[in-house]
Design a protein around this motif. Structure first.
Motif, PDB file in Angstrom:
ATOM      1  N   ALA A  99      44.292  41.677  59.644  1.00  0.00           N
ATOM      2  CA  ALA A  99      45.871  41.493  59.765  1.00  0.00           C
ATOM      3  C   ALA A  99      46.320  40.899  61.283  1.00  0.00           C
ATOM      4  N   ASP A 100      46.087  42.111  61.794  1.00  0.00           N
ATOM      5  CA  ASP A 100      46.746  41.750  63.053  1.00  0.00           C
ATOM      6  C   ASP A 100      45.568  40.942  63.993  1.00  0.00           C
ATOM      7  N   GLN A 101      44.450  40.489  63.593  1.00  0.00           N
ATOM      8  CA  GLN A 101      43.710  39.272  64.587  1.00  0.00           C
ATOM      9  C   GLN A 101      44.115  38.093  63.894  1.00  0.00           C
ATOM     10  N   GLU A 115      46.879  37.251  62.436  1.00  0.00           N
ATOM     11  CA  GLU A 115      48.492  37.002  63.152  1.00  0.00           C
ATOM     12  C   GLU A 115      48.635  36.636  64.260  1.00  0.00           C
ATOM     13  N   GLU A 116      47.809  37.057  65.716  1.00  0.00           N
ATOM     14  CA  GLU A 116      47.212  37.159  66.683  1.00  0.00           C
ATOM     15  C   GLU A 116      46.905  35.481  67.203  1.00  0.00           C
ATOM     16  N   VAL A 175      50.001  36.230  57.687  1.00  0.00           N
ATOM     17  CA  VAL A 175      49.418  36.693  56.066  1.00  0.00           C
ATOM     18  C   VAL A 175      50.495  37.158  56.071  1.00  0.00           C
ATOM     19  N   ILE A 176      51.430  36.249  54.833  1.00  0.00           N
ATOM     20  CA  ILE A 176      51.697  36.975  54.087  1.00  0.00           C
ATOM     21  C   ILE A 176      52.486  38.493  53.192  1.00  0.00           C
ATOM     22  N   PRO A 177      53.316  38.713  52.448  1.00  0.00           N
ATOM     23  CA  PRO A 177      53.211  40.067  51.650  1.00  0.00           C
ATOM     24  C   PRO A 177      53.156  38.939  50.411  1.00  0.00           C
ATOM     25  N   LEU A 178      52.288  39.404  49.700  1.00  0.00           N
ATOM     26  CA  LEU A 178      51.266  39.531  48.374  1.00  0.00           C
ATOM     27  C   LEU A 178      52.573  39.193  47.393  1.00  0.00           C
ATOM     28  N   ASN A 212      48.420  42.131  50.890  1.00  0.00           N
ATOM     29  CA  ASN A 212      47.912  41.581  51.277  1.00  0.00           C
ATOM     30  C   ASN A 212      47.789  41.575  53.302  1.00  0.00           C
ATOM     31  N   PRO A 213      46.441  42.105  53.516  1.00  0.00           N
ATOM     32  CA  PRO A 213      45.338  41.687  52.719  1.00  0.00           C
ATOM     33  C   PRO A 213      45.592  42.712  52.026  1.00  0.00           C
ATOM     34  N   VAL A 222      43.202  46.638  57.982  1.00  0.00           N
ATOM     35  CA  VAL A 222      44.693  46.381  58.768  1.00  0.00           C
ATOM     36  C   VAL A 222      44.318  45.612  60.101  1.00  0.00           C
ATOM     37  N   LEU A 223      42.978  46.267  61.051  1.00  0.00           N
ATOM     38  CA  LEU A 223      42.574  45.049  61.603  1.00  0.00           C
ATOM     39  C   LEU A 223      42.750  43.687  61.617  1.00  0.00           C
TER      40      LEU A 223
END
Lengths: 469, 469
Positions: free
Chosen positions: B315-317, B319-320, B325-328, B349-350, B312-313
């Motif tokens: 993806a945050d990192q 994007e930031e 990080v687009i949807p599968l 995705n992730p 989860v993190l």
């Protein structure tokens, strides 16, 4: 002991590990409990085996001869309803569901099953941690979920929706000397949720600082008040997972939580008096600061050490993190001149170590003057091995000035620059730096592997005290 | 060989180390040259000794029997004028002044001496590197200034005002598999300055990527053009030291350069087509990207691995850091469903590794589909050891999918999470992850120790190609 319902559950006299086996994750809960020296009775439960982990295994919970306080479930989701029944009849108080593939899958039948489990558990008065989580790490009770988790208790309490995150935080922070009162991974928060855990840690006398990793709030109505109450009595540092688009999607599939708007979230945390943190690394670094430093009074920083370009960049990084690297006060120069220092007019803040030409003692004389000076609110000190080939090098003599730099009752951060291992002139330099790091931790000092991390942590720590005003 | 004046100086047939001794920094230049296998003749010069480092020592440069191409000076500043005279008479071409305490002290007499040295050197046609610097690292010629510097040449050229920074960059980048064509630390830039070095590296066929650490520009008139010319033919990545107030002060005392306004500087660098970088860590990480990755085409990222909160993190990192990080894509789900995957509707995705329940092969099947899919421009892959106790674990089998993930000709970054050593279920996991890291480097792949560093590097790398458009 408090009368919070978690209190009794966290002090079980016996634990049954259901689904235990000598391979696979069931064994993963059993073995660490056996190795940790847990003082209560451990019962492996698995109808397939007579013995697990060298202990007699029971086919069902009902077959266990004595009372069972706490059950860890690592059986498939479809078997959990039956387990709840059995636990209810046995008088079990706490059930930790490691078992996953419930609502986090996004599938309706899995969500319905979860709800049914909660309903049945409530009928029996069983409280649930999880599902889909690693459960409890409580060093005082020697309850652990991984081998190798430290057994010395500390003053940090950790609440985390993710068990992976507990493992990482305990391990990372441990490398910087931080220990935990207890940590709870709570997954889907079916019964006890984030508010219950906040309430518990707020009143827990063993916990002085609370860390929270949260993906989504289960009880949005109660949460602001619970957070405010906790933050009123202890520093609360929060990492929100699932901040962006992808994270929000991942959050749903990880712990079935609904994530809210990031802006609203950050405002809520700030207004509660808690601290927003972005990454686990920042969380660890802030925990180190809160664990070891005296309260901060301002942003004016003295920097001692570094050499050449790394000293120049350390000033940039500290300033960019929001610290004030002020010029060296004139009265310090005057004192240096009086004492016959050949660099009184040249040295500055940062006090570049190479300007002292590797004279350890002379460098620290400047450091002490900075530390004593009322203009400086906090200190950053670089840890280094002997500068060049030093005749009569003695580690205790080399160490002593660091200890002294940490004794001025100002927030002091030490940077040991883990990656700097190019000091090949003296091959023991890197080794000495690591020994020094361990010593500093032993002396209860805040150590960081990089300038950036030290500067960010110190700035965030100071910010906490500024917001209190 | 080019006719740039540095070219001849960088290929000396003999080197005299003036001020060499068996202790102290003079020995520090001699010993690494002896150990590195430098093929030319080495002459220690010191009137106090008959032998230094097992070689006959000469009292003066004039006493050396054969010709001397290159001189390294580690004698005090006051003796350098005489040394220049001696070098002039001996026909020395290049003089590296490690000697310091010139204009960087801010003292007038030291500045005047520096100017006199330059004047005298010009009369004799001697070119100077420095003063106040570590000089040349040139692995092909086996010229080094520290023991332990790698001897394999690479394609990165490094120009640095600080010698400390050369040592750190070579060491840090080396840990991620990056090697150098040559690196020059140039200190106060009395003779050759930043523009000369940029010109040289721009035309140097051994250098494909240029890194520059600079505190202040010596030749402000020539610099914009020199930078533009270099950036037109090779990626140029620049860290400016002395960006803030304190850094500007420290810059003056470190290399006697005048630092300009940071905003003007950043605009100049950007307009030249070079890349602004903040820290040495970022510089190393970008160098890794430029060294190993194929050109970037866009920001859409597939993330494979991580588990629970760390997924989860991640993806945050990402994007930031500016990645998407687009949807599968639905057609990947369809393919997974067709292939009978039990998690086709749940994985995203992730692609959280824990959702695959540790099934290495199944996880990578999803990875390959992501890598092949035209929606994804680049890939991030987490390196992990065996998930749990794996029967019949085989390292080559475990490694193979990583190699395959790196074979799709898309920028692919691997995160080996150096700090994650809590996988105590299988104590070999951390060791395997480090072996895997070494293998990936051997396979010419870009590895990073943390998600944040991988994400920032990839985003900066993509930004370089966006700016080219």
């Amino acid at each position: 002991m408090s009368n919070h319902p978690l209190e009794e559950i966290l002090h079980p006299k016996s634990i049954a590990v259901v689904g235990a086996s000598d391979t696979g994750r069931g064994g993963g809960f059993l073995t660490p409990l056996q190795n940790s020296g847990y003082q209560g009775t451990i019962y492996p439960v698995n109808p397939k085996y007579k013995m697990v982990g060298g202990l007699p295994a029971y086919p069902r919970v009902s077959a266990i001869p004595g009372p069972v306080d706490y059950v860890i479930s690592s059986i498939p989701a479809q078997q959990v309803l039956d387990l709840v029944e059995a636990c209810g009849k046995k008088g079990v108080k706490g059930l930790h569901l490691f078992t996953a593939r419930f609502s986090e899958t996004g599938r309706k039948e899995a969500s319905d099953l979860e709800k049914e489990i909660l309903k049945r558990a409530r009928e029996y008065g069983i409280r649930i941690i999880g599902p889909n989580c690693m459960g409890v790490y409580y060093p005082r009770e020697r309850i652990v979920f991984n081998d190798g988790m430290p057994m010395e208790p500390g003053k940090i309490g950790l609440i985390s929706q993710s068990g992976q995150v507990v493992g990482e935080i305990v391990s990372f922070a441990g490398q910087q000397g931080v220990r935990f009162s207890k940590a709870i991974s709570y997954g889907n928060a079916l019964d006890f949720n984030e508010c219950d855990y906040l309430d518990y840690f707020a009143q827990d006398p063993e916990t002085e600082i609370i860390l929270l990793y949260i993906e989504g709030v289960r009880d949005g109505k109660r949460f602001p008040e619970a957070l405010k109450k906790a933050a009123a009595v202890k520093p609360v540092l929060i990492v929100k997972g699932g901040r962006g688009n992808a994270g929000t999607r991942a959050t749903v599939s990880h712990t079935a939580s609904l994530a809210g708007s990031q802006q609203v979230w950050e405002a809520l945390v700030r207004q509660s008096g808690a601290v927003n943190v972005s990454t686990l690394e920042d969380l660890v670094d802030l925990a180190v600061a809160f664990n070891f430093l005296p309260p901060a009074t301002g942003r004016k920083l003295a920097v001692l050490g570094g050499s050449g370009g790394s000293s120049v960049l350390s000033a940039d990084q500290c300033e960019e993190a929001g610290l004030e690297v002020i010029p060296l006060p004139q009265d310090i120069r005057d004192k240096l001149k009086e004492a016959g220092s050949p660099i009184w007019d040249w040295i500055g803040n940062p006090a570049d170590f190479s300007i002292s030409m590797g004279d350890h003692e002379a460098a620290f004389q400047i450091g002490y003057l900075m530390a004593e000076h009322p203009s400086f609110d906090s200190l950053m000190v670089f840890v280094h091995g002997p500068w060049r080939r030093v005749k009569n090098f003695s580690l205790p003599n080399h160490l002593q000035p660091y200890k002294q730099m940490g004794s001025f009752n100002k927030p002091t951060v030490f940077v040991y620059q883990e990656m700097r291992n190019q000091e090949k002139e003296d091959e023991t330099a890197a080794k000495i730096r690591m020994e020094l790091k361990e010593k500093l931790i032993e002396w209860n000092m805040a150590v960081y592997p990089t300038i950036n991390r030290a500067a960010r942590a110190l700035s965030g720590f100071i910010g906490f005290y500024e917001n209190r005003k």
